[in-house]
Scaffold this motif. Sequence first.
Motif, short mmCIF file in Angstrom:
data_model
loop_
_atom_site.label_atom_id
_atom_site.label_comp_id
_atom_site.label_asym_id
_atom_site.label_seq_id
_atom_site.Cartn_x
_atom_site.Cartn_y
_atom_site.Cartn_z
N ASP A 18 0.94 -1.32 -0.06
CA ASP A 18 0.37 0.15 -0.53
C ASP A 18 0.78 1.06 0.07
N ALA A 19 2.33 0.99 0.80
CA ALA A 19 2.55 2.47 1.00
C ALA A 19 3.89 2.91 -0.30
N THR A 20 3.38 1.76 -1.46
CA THR A 20 4.76 1.59 -2.70
C THR A 20 4.02 1.58 -3.80
N VAL A 21 2.00 2.36 -3.40
CA VAL A 21 1.48 1.68 -4.28
C VAL A 21 1.01 3.26 -5.03
N PRO A 22 1.43 4.76 -4.10
CA PRO A 22 1.84 6.46 -4.98
C PRO A 22 3.17 5.24 -6.54
N ALA A 23 3.91 5.21 -5.57
CA ALA A 23 5.35 5.62 -6.97
C ALA A 23 5.11 3.89 -7.45
N LEU A 24 4.73 3.22 -7.58
CA LEU A 24 4.08 2.58 -8.67
C LEU A 24 3.60 2.79 -9.64
N ALA A 25 2.46 3.14 -9.37
CA ALA A 25 1.68 4.06 -9.72
C ALA A 25 2.44 6.29 -10.87
N GLU A 26 2.85 6.20 -10.35
CA GLU A 26 3.81 6.77 -11.01
C GLU A 26 4.19 6.87 -12.27
N LEU A 27 5.04 5.41 -11.36
CA LEU A 27 5.99 4.66 -12.62
C LEU A 27 4.77 4.44 -13.74
N LEU A 28 3.68 3.59 -13.52
CA LEU A 28 2.90 3.10 -14.60
C LEU A 28 2.80 4.17 -16.14
N ALA A 30 3.73 7.37 -16.75
CA ALA A 30 5.20 7.30 -17.12
C ALA A 30 5.74 6.54 -18.32
N ALA A 31 5.55 5.78 -17.52
CA ALA A 31 5.29 4.44 -19.08
C ALA A 31 4.34 4.07 -19.88
N VAL A 32 3.34 4.31 -19.49
CA VAL A 32 2.25 4.81 -20.69
C VAL A 32 2.30 5.82 -21.18
N GLY A 39 -0.89 -3.02 -21.54
CA GLY A 39 -2.62 -2.81 -22.04
C GLY A 39 -3.42 -1.19 -21.14
N PHE A 40 -2.44 -0.41 -21.24
CA PHE A 40 -3.67 0.83 -20.92
C PHE A 40 -2.94 1.88 -21.94
N ARG A 41 -4.51 2.96 -22.23
CA ARG A 41 -3.61 3.66 -23.17
C ARG A 41 -3.62 5.41 -22.85
N ASP A 42 -2.53 6.07 -23.32
CA ASP A 42 -2.97 7.70 -22.67
C ASP A 42 -3.88 8.51 -23.83
N PRO A 43 -4.71 8.78 -23.27
CA PRO A 43 -4.68 9.84 -21.14
C PRO A 43 -4.72 8.88 -20.04
N PHE A 44 -3.81 8.27 -19.34
CA PHE A 44 -3.55 7.75 -18.11
C PHE A 44 -2.54 7.86 -17.78
N GLY A 45 -3.48 8.50 -16.20
CA GLY A 45 -2.19 9.40 -15.68
C GLY A 45 -2.32 8.75 -14.25
N PRO A 46 -1.66 9.35 -13.13
CA PRO A 46 -1.83 8.57 -11.84
C PRO A 46 -2.72 8.07 -11.01
#
Length: 181
Positions: A18-28, A30-32, A39-46
């Motif tokens: 849970d504490a890592t989810v914000p960083a994982l979300a930012e990474l995901l 940024a990669a998208v 499996g996701f299309r831009d726009p796709f935010g944090p």
Amino acid sequence: MSAAPQLTPARLAAADFDATVPALAELLAAAVADGASLGFRDPFGPAEAADWWQAQRPAVAAGDLLVWTARRPDGALAGTVGLALTRKANGSHRAEIVKLMVHPGSRRRGLAARLLAAAEQTASRHGVGLLLLDTEAGSGAEALYQGPAGPGSASSLAMPPTRSAGCATGASTTSGSPDAL
């Protein structure tokens, strides 16, 4: 100029998820935004990325989804990969590599290969002999999964023995990105 330090993947404890989810979300996100086939299309935010990661919490807590992260010296998340195990009686020999991604600013340093190797080694220890993954045909990631034999060869989908003893990777390339894990 000194070489950048080699980043080392570490298994993420379920208690730290849970504490890592914000960083994982930012990474995901940024990669998208950078065009990664995840499996996701831009726009796709944090916010959307955080929702996706939070939906994975039950699988992480149950040990069905194992997650590795690699952090830069400043603590920022540089990359991640997941290994989705199955509890199906007819599926204990297989697992899926999911959401292998490296932050655009941390690419071309071998981190994706180290993340993949960490997941492969754990899969082998779990008795997994077949790893599945999806990627986009023609993407930059495809070469990582092709192995030394190259595309189109009979052995191009088998990981070399030095990468993971007894663990073959079946790479399914698609022209689109599935929304599965």
